[in-house]
Design a protein around this motif. Structure first.
Motif: not given
Ligand code: FAD
Length: 385
Positions: A44, A53, A59, A185, A342-343, A345, A347
């Protein structure tokens, strides 16, 4: 997909996997790969799960979040069905509670137009019933008497994402996964000629693996552009508030157009969430927070008495067609895409982890991945020429 061991993996040794991105999606993928016998490294650019996340409300809203029937709704439902078993196992593996709550969601209409839209969903949505205002108030007596009724969605449960992330991290540590925080990365490494992805160049030097999983959330396009795949992904900022009240006001999550209120086991509530495409800007705007609070008071009048706890913002990994990128791309063997949730992740974490594992083991994925193929972008681009 056939996993081809690269030259750093001795014959007979466990296959290795490198997961770029330590949000819930990357960690869920690493957890499933670890169970399947892969030696995993999660990379990360910051600390694990410091981005979308842990900004999430938690939800598990397969019903409340989808607006039409189709494969995406079915994927959300499949993940929802996996959730209790997945989190029970995760809690065992980590010793940490994810604070699962099964009270469901009340999706209230505050206008006639919203009522009409919600009623139209009854034609295809499963596990939902329409409640008249008096029935809604019987379930949650503090709701505004001005509501027009709404949908009762008993299967849309919730977790606390901060604790889900902690549980995933502890389970990965217990599996022996290598966690490399503060190690961005920089670019994917690939074999000349075949294009097979063999690992990544990081700020600390190259890292090689038999399989690379791309789970970098809203930051993913920076890694795929150099290999010729321009993913239409963008950050969608969401701002939230956390508040407390002296006595509990609701047990179910209550949700209306433009606002939801999610009661947490520690007695706090998350009021969310705004939605704005503003690049990678995570600043909090007073006006946005004030509007969210005003909407919460419209839905649940006693929110006016709530004590302020904190605000935060996170960047959802948005995609132009609102579908994730999940699967492989022929031009880059050795790479699995797991991004763009998106919204949804939180779930979609269990279903995504399972599909990444099935792809890694060359098993037939249990869902049709055609709608989520990374190559759909290229087809769309060709169609517009
Ligand atoms: C306000 C809000 C409310 C939400 N509510 C809900 C909900 O109620 N229910 C639900 O299901 N979802 C919800 N979501 C959506 C959910 O949070 C996201 O869809 C989910 O967290 C995506 O997970 P992820 O691991 O893909 O992304 P992230 O959690 O953003 O993780 C991506 C990771 O990649 C790392 N990264 C990026 N680029 C690099 C790189 N070049 N090298 C190394 N590491 C890197 C980042 O540092 C980060 O830690 C909500 C989102 C928000 C913002």
């Amino acid at each position: 997909m056939t996993i081809q061991k690269n030259q750093t993996t001795a014959a007979g040794a466990q296959p290795s996997a490198l997961i770029i991105g330590g949000g819930v999606i990357g960690c869920a993928a690493a957890y499933e790969l670890g169970k399947a016998g892969f030696r995993c490294t999660v990379l990360d650019k910051g600390g694990l799960a410091q981005e979308a996340s842990t900004a999430a409300a938690g939800m598990l809203g397969a019903q409340v979040e989808t607006h039409q029937p189709g494969p995406f709704y079915e994927m959300c439902r499949a993940s929802q069905r996996m959730y209790t078993e997945w989190t029970d196992e995760l809690e065992q593996a980590s010793g940490i509670s994810v604070q699962y709550r099964a009270e469901g969601i009340l999706r209230a209409a505050l206008t006639a137009e919203d009522e009409q839209e919600l009623r139209s969903r009854l034609a295809w949505i499963r596990e939902a019933e329409w409640l008249e205002p008096s029935e809604m108030l019987r379930l949650e007596s503090e709701l505004s008497p001005d509501i027009h009724g709404g949908l009762h969605l008993p299967a849309d449960h919730q977790v606390q994402p901060v604790w889900l992330a902690e549980a995933l991290k502890a389970a990965l540590v217990n599996q022996g996964c290598r966690i490399r925080e503060w190690t961005p990365a920089i670019r994917l490494l690939s074999e000349p000629g075949t294009g097979r992805v063999t690992g990544v160049q990081t700020s600390e030097g190259p890292l090689y693996a038999d399989l690379t999983v791309l789970a970098a959330g809203a930051w993913t396009p920076a890694l795929t552009e150099p290999i010729g795949l321009s993913l239409p992904m963008f950050p969608v900022k969401g701002q939230c508030i956390s508040v407390r009240t002296d006595a509990p006001l609701i047990r179910s999550t209550v949700f209306t157009k433009g606002c939801y209120i999610v009661p947490k086991l520690d007695g706090s509530y998350i009021i969310g969430a705004s939605q704005l495409e503003a690049g990678f800007d995570k600043r909090i705007h007073v006006q946005t927070i004030a509007e969210l609070h005003a909407k919460a008071v419209e839905l649940l009048p006693r929110m006016a008495e709530a004590e302020f706890v904190r605000t935060w913002a996170g960047l959802r990994p948005g995609t132009r067609d609102a579908l994730p990128f999940l699967g492989v791309w022929d031009e880059a063997p050795g790479l699995v895409f797991a991004t763009g949730q998106y919204r949804n992740g939180i779930l979609l974490a269990p279903v995504t982890g399972r599909i990444v594992k099935q792809l890694a083991l060359s098993e037939q994925p249990f869902l049709d991945l055609a709608p989520y193929a990374p190559s759909r972008v290229l087809k769309a681009a060709t169609a517009t020429i």
